[in-house]
Design a protein around this motif. Structure first.
Motif, PDB file in Angstrom:
ATOM      1  N   LEU A 144       0.835  -1.204   0.000  1.00  0.00           N
ATOM      2  CA  LEU A 144       0.000   0.000   0.000  1.00  0.00           C
ATOM      3  C   LEU A 144       0.870   1.254   0.000  1.00  0.00           C
ATOM      4  O   LEU A 144       0.631   2.192  -0.761  1.00  0.00           O
ATOM      5  N   SER A 145       1.915   1.258   0.850  1.00  0.00           N
ATOM      6  CA  SER A 145       2.785   2.428   0.953  1.00  0.00           C
ATOM      7  C   SER A 145       3.514   2.668  -0.355  1.00  0.00           C
ATOM      8  O   SER A 145       3.686   3.803  -0.795  1.00  0.00           O
ATOM      9  N   PHE A 146       3.930   1.577  -0.973  1.00  0.00           N
ATOM     10  CA  PHE A 146       4.660   1.705  -2.230  1.00  0.00           C
ATOM     11  C   PHE A 146       3.805   2.417  -3.262  1.00  0.00           C
ATOM     12  O   PHE A 146       4.279   3.199  -4.065  1.00  0.00           O
ATOM     13  N   LEU A 147       2.507   2.168  -3.192  1.00  0.00           N
ATOM     14  CA  LEU A 147       1.596   2.810  -4.127  1.00  0.00           C
ATOM     15  C   LEU A 147       1.196   4.199  -3.648  1.00  0.00           C
ATOM     16  O   LEU A 147       0.313   4.832  -4.214  1.00  0.00           O
ATOM     17  N   GLY A 148       1.834   4.643  -2.568  1.00  0.00           N
ATOM     18  CA  GLY A 148       1.581   5.999  -2.115  1.00  0.00           C
ATOM     19  C   GLY A 148       0.541   6.124  -1.020  1.00  0.00           C
ATOM     20  O   GLY A 148       0.253   7.212  -0.549  1.00  0.00           O
ATOM     21  N   LEU A 149      -0.063   4.999  -0.593  1.00  0.00           N
ATOM     22  CA  LEU A 149      -1.094   5.065   0.430  1.00  0.00           C
ATOM     23  C   LEU A 149      -0.495   4.814   1.810  1.00  0.00           C
ATOM     24  O   LEU A 149      -0.682   3.766   2.400  1.00  0.00           O
ATOM     25  N   SER A 150       0.270   5.777   2.302  1.00  0.00           N
ATOM     26  CA  SER A 150       0.837   5.609   3.629  1.00  0.00           C
ATOM     27  C   SER A 150       0.595   6.873   4.439  1.00  0.00           C
ATOM     28  O   SER A 150       0.327   7.943   3.895  1.00  0.00           O
ATOM     29  N   ASP A 151       0.681   6.741   5.740  1.00  0.00           N
ATOM     30  CA  ASP A 151       0.481   7.861   6.646  1.00  0.00           C
ATOM     31  C   ASP A 151       1.705   8.777   6.553  1.00  0.00           C
ATOM     32  O   ASP A 151       2.809   8.385   6.920  1.00  0.00           O
ATOM     33  N   ALA A 152       1.504   9.996   6.057  1.00  0.00           N
ATOM     34  CA  ALA A 152       2.633  10.879   5.797  1.00  0.00           C
ATOM     35  C   ALA A 152       3.334  11.312   7.075  1.00  0.00           C
ATOM     36  O   ALA A 152       4.488  11.734   7.047  1.00  0.00           O
ATOM     37  N   ASN A 153       2.628  11.197   8.218  1.00  0.00           N
ATOM     38  CA  ASN A 153       3.230  11.653   9.472  1.00  0.00           C
ATOM     39  C   ASN A 153       4.035  10.570  10.165  1.00  0.00           C
ATOM     40  O   ASN A 153       4.640  10.815  11.200  1.00  0.00           O
ATOM     41  N   VAL A 154       3.948   9.343   9.665  1.00  0.00           N
ATOM     42  CA  VAL A 154       4.621   8.235  10.318  1.00  0.00           C
ATOM     43  C   VAL A 154       5.591   7.593   9.335  1.00  0.00           C
ATOM     44  O   VAL A 154       5.254   7.356   8.180  1.00  0.00           O
ATOM     45  N   MET A 155       6.815   7.358   9.811  1.00  0.00           N
ATOM     46  CA  MET A 155       7.787   6.703   8.949  1.00  0.00           C
ATOM     47  C   MET A 155       7.605   5.194   9.064  1.00  0.00           C
ATOM     48  O   MET A 155       7.499   4.660  10.169  1.00  0.00           O
ATOM     49  N   SER A 156       7.498   4.539   7.920  1.00  0.00           N
ATOM     50  CA  SER A 156       7.482   3.078   7.940  1.00  0.00           C
ATOM     51  C   SER A 156       8.309   2.593   6.758  1.00  0.00           C
ATOM     52  O   SER A 156       8.621   3.363   5.858  1.00  0.00           O
ATOM     53  N   TRP A 157       8.692   1.320   6.784  1.00  0.00           N
ATOM     54  CA  TRP A 157       9.546   0.794   5.713  1.00  0.00           C
ATOM     55  C   TRP A 157       8.889   0.946   4.352  1.00  0.00           C
ATOM     56  O   TRP A 157       9.515   1.305   3.371  1.00  0.00           O
ATOM     57  N   GLY A 158       7.583   0.645   4.351  1.00  0.00           N
ATOM     58  CA  GLY A 158       6.868   0.784   3.091  1.00  0.00           C
ATOM     59  C   GLY A 158       6.877   2.228   2.615  1.00  0.00           C
ATOM     60  O   GLY A 158       7.037   2.504   1.419  1.00  0.00           O
ATOM     61  N   ALA A 159       6.740   3.158   3.567  1.00  0.00           N
ATOM     62  CA  ALA A 159       6.703   4.576   3.215  1.00  0.00           C
ATOM     63  C   ALA A 159       8.023   5.016   2.592  1.00  0.00           C
ATOM     64  O   ALA A 159       8.037   5.803   1.643  1.00  0.00           O
ATOM     65  N   ILE A 160       9.142   4.506   3.132  1.00  0.00           N
ATOM     66  CA  ILE A 160      10.442   4.866   2.557  1.00  0.00           C
ATOM     67  C   ILE A 160      10.480   4.447   1.093  1.00  0.00           C
ATOM     68  O   ILE A 160      10.895   5.199   0.208  1.00  0.00           O
ATOM     69  N   MET A 161      10.015   3.223   0.849  1.00  0.00           N
ATOM     70  CA  MET A 161      10.028   2.730  -0.523  1.00  0.00           C
ATOM     71  C   MET A 161       9.095   3.552  -1.399  1.00  0.00           C
ATOM     72  O   MET A 161       9.420   3.885  -2.537  1.00  0.00           O
ATOM     73  N   GLY A 162       7.946   3.880  -0.849  1.00  0.00           N
ATOM     74  CA  GLY A 162       6.984   4.662  -1.607  1.00  0.00           C
ATOM     75  C   GLY A 162       7.536   6.037  -1.965  1.00  0.00           C
ATOM     76  O   GLY A 162       7.391   6.499  -3.104  1.00  0.00           O
ATOM     77  N   ASN A 163       8.205   6.672  -0.973  1.00  0.00           N
ATOM     78  CA  ASN A 163       8.758   8.008  -1.211  1.00  0.00           C
ATOM     79  C   ASN A 163       9.784   8.005  -2.333  1.00  0.00           C
ATOM     80  O   ASN A 163       9.835   8.919  -3.149  1.00  0.00           O
ATOM     81  N   ASN A 164      10.622   6.963  -2.362  1.00  0.00           N
ATOM     82  CA  ASN A 164      11.720   6.948  -3.308  1.00  0.00           C
ATOM     83  C   ASN A 164      11.398   6.232  -4.614  1.00  0.00           C
ATOM     84  O   ASN A 164      12.259   6.053  -5.465  1.00  0.00           O
ATOM     85  N   ARG A 165      10.135   5.833  -4.719  1.00  0.00           N
ATOM     86  CA  ARG A 165       9.747   5.016  -5.872  1.00  0.00           C
ATOM     87  C   ARG A 165      10.124   5.646  -7.221  1.00  0.00           C
ATOM     88  O   ARG A 165      10.661   4.965  -8.095  1.00  0.00           O
ATOM     89  N   PRO A 166       9.921   6.962  -7.424  1.00  0.00           N
ATOM     90  CA  PRO A 166      10.214   7.521  -8.749  1.00  0.00           C
ATOM     91  C   PRO A 166      11.681   7.377  -9.139  1.00  0.00           C
ATOM     92  O   PRO A 166      12.014   7.484 -10.321  1.00  0.00           O
ATOM     93  N   TYR A 167      12.543   7.172  -8.149  1.00  0.00           N
ATOM     94  CA  TYR A 167      13.987   7.190  -8.455  1.00  0.00           C
ATOM     95  C   TYR A 167      14.574   5.787  -8.416  1.00  0.00           C
ATOM     96  O   TYR A 167      15.769   5.619  -8.249  1.00  0.00           O
TER      97      TYR A 167
END
Lengths: 334, 297
Positions: free
Chosen positions: B234-257
């Motif tokens: 879910l985070s990889f697709l951008g559906l993560s809580d922006a206020n909380v850091m999670s492993w999925g969120a890191i991947m989601g944030n850097n996905r374009p690169y």
């Protein structure tokens, strides 16, 4: 003699693919306080179903109590509600099952299981229940009860487990103990011990016992009175001594003849084991308006196929349902 | 003399050493090397995630250096992400949310699954019909899509993500629980318990459920791994809580690169991989320990 448990005209019907079959057909018997009564018959004669009916545990569907009454000390159990029945089960009437290997919950210690029944019905505290459980294990002659109480069922042998079952059944000092073939799964040496134990502990707790069995030998050993059942019907009733000495129904006679050396006088004249030819009719034939034993009977008459045999009172304590009552002793074939 | 003492001993009633079933299971588990290493690995991951903020106090949201610094540059062990934030700090701090979502979602699905399975297996009849049709409805639902819709509609908070994962992953537990209940309710000790006056609640919770736990426990352990993967997805697709850091969120944030700076995705991915692997090893070990008959050795 006032009856403690009185079963009157009980009919239990099962709905099968072939229609409705009465697995218990107009059954009546009384149980006096402290008495040991035996229900005898082959497999499929409705003995266990009678026990379940008394406990209010007829599997439904397909089963249903069609008519009759079961009263315990004047209270009709068939009209009792669910909550009331739960209070009766295990407290006023309790049951010991045939398979000690599978009738204990494997994930709790035997102590926890006995205590649970006690706490449920007697409102004891954890500690009181534990003390009483140890006492009960001691009463059923389990060595080192204070330590055995922490055992899981798999750590005990079959005989030990059956003792635990008896301890659990008698813990609340029930008025009636139903033992459904309690020794069938045990080996012969243990059987005698279990019978002795049931008699002794039963006497101590003043429980009346209903012993369900297919073995006339057990009956002779344990019971005071016998009800012989065949295909859901009571076919003979009486005191053990009378029944064993003067069986009046051909089926009772057959059951006795099946046991070697039950009657000393007979064994010498009877070199071969006897059997009752044929087998219990299928459920779909139950309720047939003739004698259900007719196909297997050696004294069958035309009337047996047409009319349901009437119950004849032979002595004040003995009665049988047959058109052709036996006067003779146990049959001796060449 | 010896004879005498032996006879003496054999006449004494003895009691086999009592071993609690849990201890027995633990012993079986301890004999399984793969499962033990999984447990050790998970232990390290959990400890680091919990103690991380004290061990490595760098704020995972703070921009500390230029973006996409390679691992090792300027003392940042794993480099920095697309905003120049410390990747190591993100992974250490992100473990908490990831593990929390995983466990909470698994717990939720086990709870729903046991409720559905137990009720339908115990009562049968129309209750079973209704509950199992609902279960089947959730089974045929495209799970990822459904969760995405839920999160997109109700907002990407940690709680909503947990709920969205839990609500789509309970069907397996429900079916297993129901199967166990159907099997166990026919056993003699259930009738025996009923004949000693046990109520339905009693039968469900004290008699049938404890006996049906082993496969449910195994399934629950594997569900945690599944939930962690799902959260990452879910985070990889951008559906993560922006206020909380999670492993999925890191991947989601850097996905374009991903093609230019793969390491920003590889390291959180590795953390997820190791966690899920260790949980799977533990699940298999539990399966072997709880169902010794099924062992294929």
């Amino acid at each position: 003699m006032t009856a403690l448990l009185s079963v009157k005209n009980l009919t239990v019907e099962f709905t099968t693919r072939d229609g409705i079959a009465p697995v218990i057909d107009d059954l009546s018997f009384d149980l006096a306080p402290g008495e040991t009564l035996s229900l005898v018959g082959e497999s499929g004669c409705g003995k266990s179903m009678t026990a379940l009916a008394i406990m209010g545990l007829i599997p439904s569907p397909p089963g249903r109590v069609a008519s009759g009454s079961i009263s315990l000390a004047g209270e009709n159990l068939l009209q009792a509600g669910d909550t009331r029945m739960r209070a009766v089960r295990g407290n006023d009437i309790s049951m010991v099952f045939q398979e000690p290997m599978t009738s204990l919950n494997p994930v709790f210690t035997v102590g926890e299981q006995i205590s649970e029944t006690l706490r449920r019905h007697q409102g004891l505290t954890r500690r009181q229940a534990k003390a009483l459980s140890i006492e009960m294990l001691d009463a059923v002659q389990i060595p080192l009860p204070t330590r055995r109480i922490n055992d899981y069922p798999h750590q005990l042998s079959g005989g030990m487990r059956q003792r635990v079952m008896i301890a659990m059944a008698l813990a609340c000092r029930p008025k009636v103990l139903i033992a459904d073939e309690p020794t069938t799964a045990l080996d012969v040496t243990v059987q005698a011990q279990i019978f002795d134990l049931m008699r002794a502990v039963g006497k101590e707790t003043e429980a009346a016992i209903i012993l369900i069995t297919h073995d006339m030998g057990s009956v002779a050993e344990m019971a005071e009175r016998v009800v012989v059942m065949y295909a859901g019907r009571k076919i003979e009733e009486g005191c053990v001594d009378d029944i064993l000495a003067r069986p009046r129904h051909p089926y009772t006679r057959g059951l006795i003849a099946c046991v070697p050396h039950l009657l000393e006088t007979v064994s010498a004249e009877r070199p071969y084991l006897q059997e009752i030819p044929g087998m219990v009719p299928p459920l779909s034939d139950f309720g047939f308006m003739g004698c259900l034993f007719a196909p297997r009977c050696d004294r069958v008459e035309t009337r047996c196929w047409q009319e349901k045999p009437k119950v004849t009172q032979i002595t004040p304590s003995q009665s049988a349902a047959c058109w052709n009552l036996q006067e003779a002793k146990v049959r001796v074939d060449a | 003399m010896t004879d005498y003492s032996i006879r003496e001993r054999s006449l004494q009633p003895t009691v086999a050493r009592v071993e609690h079933p849990l201890i027995e299971t633990a012993r079986m588990f301890a004999g399984n090397r793969a499962a033990l290493s999984g447990l050790a690995m998970l232990f390290i991951i959990v400890v680091v995630s919990l103690a991380g903020p004290w061990l490595y106090p760098t704020d995972p949201f703070e921009m500390v250096w230029s973006p996409f610094s390679p691992p090792g540059a300027k003392g940042f062990l794993l480099g920095t992400d697309y905003l120049g934030r410390d990747l190591l700090a993100q992974i250490i701090h992100g473990g908490r949310a990831t593990l929390a979502v995983g466990c909470a979602a698994a717990l939720l699905s086990v709870f729903i699954g046991i409720t559905f399975g137990a009720l339908s297996g115990f009562y049968r009849g129309w209750i079973e019909e209704i509950l199992m049709r609902i279960t089947e409805f959730f089974q045929v639902l495209p799970t990822l899509l459904f969760s995405m819709v839920l999160v997109a509609l109700f907002g990407a908070s940690l709680g909503m993500i947990t709920f969205a994962i839990g609500i789509v992953s309970w069907t397996g537990v429900a079916r297993i629980t129901r199967a166990e209940f159907l099997k166990i309710r026919e056993l003699e000790y259930v009738t025996a318990a009923r004949s000693s006056g046990a109520s339905n609640t009693n039968l469900i919770f004290r008699v049938i459920l404890p006996n049906s736990l082993p496969p449910i426990v195994v399934q629950a352990a594997l569900l945690i791994g599944f939930a962690i993967l799902f959260e990452a997805g879910l985070s990889f697709l951008g559906l993560s809580d922006a206020n909380v850091m999670s492993w999925g969120a890191i991947m989601g944030n850097n996905r374009p690169y991903i093609l230019l700076h793969g390491f920003t995705i590889m390291y959180p991915g590795l953390a997820i991989f190791l966690t899920v692997l260790s949980i799977s090893l533990i699940g298999d070990g539990l399966n072997d320990a709880l169902n010794p008959k099924l062992r294929k050795r």
